[in-house]
Design a protein around this motif. Structure first.
Motif, PDB file in Angstrom:
ATOM      1  N   LYS A  43       2.823  -4.971   5.995  1.00  0.00           N
ATOM      2  CA  LYS A  43       3.854  -3.952   5.753  1.00  0.00           C
ATOM      3  C   LYS A  43       3.290  -2.535   5.807  1.00  0.00           C
ATOM      4  N   TYR A  44       1.979  -2.409   5.805  1.00  0.00           N
ATOM      5  CA  TYR A  44       1.320  -1.097   5.762  1.00  0.00           C
ATOM      6  C   TYR A  44       1.563  -0.347   7.069  1.00  0.00           C
ATOM      7  N   PHE A  47       0.848  -1.187   0.000  1.00  0.00           N
ATOM      8  CA  PHE A  47       0.000   0.000   0.000  1.00  0.00           C
ATOM      9  C   PHE A  47       0.888   1.243   0.000  1.00  0.00           C
ATOM     10  N   PRO A  48       0.394   2.341  -0.587  1.00  0.00           N
ATOM     11  CA  PRO A  48       1.167   3.591  -0.540  1.00  0.00           C
ATOM     12  C   PRO A  48       1.394   4.009   0.914  1.00  0.00           C
ATOM     13  N   PRO A  49       2.491   4.703   1.223  1.00  0.00           N
ATOM     14  CA  PRO A  49       2.731   5.154   2.599  1.00  0.00           C
ATOM     15  C   PRO A  49       1.538   5.949   3.126  1.00  0.00           C
ATOM     16  N   ALA A  50       1.200   5.701   4.381  1.00  0.00           N
ATOM     17  CA  ALA A  50       0.028   6.359   4.968  1.00  0.00           C
ATOM     18  C   ALA A  50       0.350   7.807   5.315  1.00  0.00           C
ATOM     19  N   PRO A  51      -0.479   8.760   4.886  1.00  0.00           N
ATOM     20  CA  PRO A  51      -0.287  10.155   5.311  1.00  0.00           C
ATOM     21  C   PRO A  51      -0.416  10.265   6.832  1.00  0.00           C
ATOM     22  N   ARG A  52       0.217  11.267   7.409  1.00  0.00           N
ATOM     23  CA  ARG A  52       0.192  11.439   8.865  1.00  0.00           C
ATOM     24  C   ARG A  52      -1.231  11.736   9.347  1.00  0.00           C
ATOM     25  N   SER A  53      -1.612  11.075  10.433  1.00  0.00           N
ATOM     26  CA  SER A  53      -2.900  11.360  11.069  1.00  0.00           C
ATOM     27  C   SER A  53      -2.649  11.659  12.543  1.00  0.00           C
ATOM     28  N   GLY A  54      -3.713  12.080  13.246  1.00  0.00           N
ATOM     29  CA  GLY A  54      -3.597  12.265  14.684  1.00  0.00           C
ATOM     30  C   GLY A  54      -3.445  10.928  15.395  1.00  0.00           C
ATOM     31  N   GLN A  55      -3.033  10.964  16.667  1.00  0.00           N
ATOM     32  CA  GLN A  55      -2.863   9.722  17.430  1.00  0.00           C
ATOM     33  C   GLN A  55      -4.205   9.012  17.600  1.00  0.00           C
TER      34      GLN A  55
END
Length: 647
Positions: free
Chosen positions: A490-491, A317-325
């Motif tokens: 791996k995600y 999967f494409p790298p996950a964009p940053r989210s809140g905790q």
């Protein structure tokens, strides 16, 4: 019992089966495996007589009866659940009438010494034996046990079959099939419409069944728990392994390595022979040798290797964009559709990086909560709030139905892809096993597994930091499931998955939320930890907790179950479980105290050390690893103790 002799199936110039033969014996437990398109379903249809081979024959012994459950079938919608299921006993009802008629005729006759009278007695005895074998005396109890095992509630017995969804109606057909007790079950993906509890009940039923079982399934755990023989279809041939699926995988890998070596040797020999022919083709002095080599190649039985198995697949999967905790906060959430209450009291937080499984019986609210998370449904109780910068990728159960059937495989991705990723569409499709001419196929001609893979490929085109996957592995073959599982492992984002596939979930999730009896319960551990704690090794353990009830008579209203105080035996068992849980916690706490003491000793030694000691540092790091592991075990054991204390 059933003999398949030299079966060949050809379509024009293409051969699906090439003179395959094998024998199905009484009490065999066979898993039929092979890649999509290998002909597994076709073979079942040939055994049932629904399809005829081009050549060869299928021979059944005279007493053999077949129970066949296809992947899709027409179901009746004209009666109640109990009445429809009772149709499985049509033969029993016919025998009852025959027994009654024979008994009446014998009672009226007085020619006790005649051969006709003796024949009547024999016929009566045979009918009674057959009646007993088919379970005539216990049919109501068997109907109830089977329906409960497959996930129906007693309150469902009087409901019209038309009220049930397609998946539940398939369960009705499976119940009828099980109750007919054929000599052999032919089951094509029987777990596709079952939840974990029902799958485990079916496993137990099939393990103890007196007849034979031949099944197609992409559920590894189900195959391992039911089968002890694996028949592989590959390149028109069969290979018979007298082992369960997991052992077959090991043996097949060894056999495949040998095949690969032989294939490569043959390819080198062919290449050298062709070089010789080309080099000396026009030299008269070498004409005899050239002709000999040409005939050698013509006579050569060329080895084949499946292309799919030679491919090295590595998708992610494409790298996950940053989210809140905090990814999502579910506060006392519940859902009702009109008068139908689904669940209430869901109260948990999904944090960044969590891997969560939603499990439970069908209709208890797993998909409902998934749809709440993506905003398709609003809870009728409590709230579901997403955190900051949460970007959701959603795979629905009917995701494959949402694609336009007139688009090609390539167009389906091309119409949603944007930017540089459009240059990689062929690579992405190749990773999901769409190669060559496959990408030009129209969606409407794809199999269920192919559509599921395509829908998953489409979902991977955009970066997401929360994946909500509702039954993503339905219709996928094992290779496709492995590809998807590795990609999820791996995600680097957050994953919420609804699934009944234990092998798929194993090692992938660390929290399980069970939807049951209108509520939601949390288990801090993987899927097998959850199954162990719920004591679901056999669904019979669950059903024993329910008070037995008679089959409702026609027209009766189902009565709600009445819960009373715990019996003496139940209290005794609960106290035993409590003592056991406390002992586990105390044992782990004692070990943690010992490890802490030893770590402190090493800390003091290192502080005073004047030289580096590799052995000491290795032992120190092993202690810290052991400490982390035991802390995790202590958390699980403490949580289990808390559950028992609050019951």
């Amino acid at each position: 019992m059933i003999s398949l002799d030299n079966l060949t199936v050809s379509y024009g110039g293409w051969t699906l089966f090439d003179n395959i033969s094998f024998l199905i014996n009484p009490k065999d437990r066979i898993g039929l495996v092979g890649k999509n398109g290998a002909g597994k379903t076709t073979l079942l249809r040939i055994i049932t007589g629904e399809q005829q081979p081009t050549s060869g024959a299928v021979t059944l012994n005279g007493d053999c009866t077949i129970g066949y459950l296809p992947q899709t079938m027409r179901v009746a919608d004209t009666t109640t659940l109990a009445e429809e299921t009772a149709k499985a006993f049509e033969e029993v009802l016919r025998l009852e009438a025959e027994i009654e008629a024979l008994t009446r005729e014998i009672a009226e006759r007085t020619d006790y010494e005649s051969s006709e009278y003796e024949q009547l007695l024999h016929r009566l005895n045979d009918a009674q034996d057959h009646y007993h074998i088919l379970g005539g005396e216990t049919r109501d109890a068997d109907i109830e046990k089977t329906l409960l095992g497959l996930g129906f509630k007693r309150s469902d017995f009087g409901r019209a079959t038309s009220e049930f969804s397609g998946g539940w109606r398939m369960r009705i057909e499976l119940a009828k099939l099980l109750l007919r007790r054929p000599s052999i079950f032919l089951l094509d993906e029987p777990t596709n419409h079952l939840d974990i509890e029902s799958i485990q009940w079916l496993e137990e039923y099939l393990r103890n069944y007196n007849g034979a079982v031949l099944l197609i399934s992409h559920d590894r755990a189900f195959l391992d728990n039911v089968t002890n023989r694996t028949v592989e279809l590959s390149l028109g041939k069969i290979t018979d392994y007298k082992v369960s699926y997991s052992k077959y995988v090991v043996l097949r890998a060894e056999r495949r390595a040998q095949q690969m070596a032989a294939y490569e040797n043959q390819q080198r020999m062919i290449e050298k022979t062709e070089e010789f022919i080309e080099k000396f083709r026009y030299k008269p002095t070498k004409s005899n040798q050239v002709q000999s080599r040409i005939k050698q190649l013509e006579r050569l039985d060329r080895l084949e290797i499946e292309e799919e198995d030679l491919a090295t697949l590595n998708i992610k999967f494409p790298p996950a964009p940053r989210s809140g905790q905090i990814v999502a906060e579910i506060s006392e959430a519940g859902m009702s559709f009109g008068e139908k209450h689904v669940f209430s009291g869901a109260n948990f937080v999904i944090e960044k990086g969590d891997r969560i499984a939603l499990v439970g019986r069908n209709g208890e609210g797993k998909t409902t909560l998934a749809r709440m998370l993506i905003g398709q449904l609003t809870p009728t109780e409590g709230s579901v709030r997403l955190g900051a910068n949460v970007n959701i990728g959603y795979y629905a159960q009917n995701q494959d139905d949402l694609m336009d059937g007139d688009f090609t495989v390539y167009d389906t991705l091309d119409r949603v892809a944007v930017g540089d990723i459009r240059t990689r569409l062929r690579d992405i499709l190749g990773a999901f096993l769409f190669r060559g001419e496959d990408i030009d196929k129209k969606v409407k001609v794809l199999s269920g597994g192919e559509r599921a893979r395509l829908a998953m490929a489409r979902m991977m085109l955009e970066p997401r930091n929360l994946l909500v996957l509702d039954e993503p592995t339905n219709h996928m073959d094992m290779r496709s499931k492995d590809i998807l599982k590795n990609a999820i492992m791996k995600y680097d984002g957050t994953v919420v998955v609804v699934s009944h596939d234990r092998e798929f979930l194993d090692g992938m999730v660390e929290k399980v939320y069970e939807f049951r009896d209108g509520g939601v319960k949390e288990y801090l551990g993987g899927i097998y930890y959850f199954l162990e704690k719920r004591k679901l090794e056999s669904l019979q353990e669950i059903e024993r907790r329910d008070a037995p009830a008679k089959m409702p008579a026609k027209g009766d209203e189902p009565k709600p179950a009445v819960s009373g105080k715990l019996s003496y035996e139940q209290r005794k068992e609960q106290e035993k479980q409590l003592r056991k849980a406390k002992k586990v916690v105390e044992t782990i706490e004692a070990e943690l105290a010992d490890i802490e003491k030893r770590i402190a000793e090493y800390d003091a030694r290192f502080a005073a050390a004047t030289e580096y000691n590799e052995a000491d540092y290795k032992a120190y790091n092993e202690l810290k690893t052991r400490y982390d592991h035991q802390m995790h075990e202590w958390e699980k054991a403490s949580y289990e103790l808390e559950i028992i204390e609050n019951e």
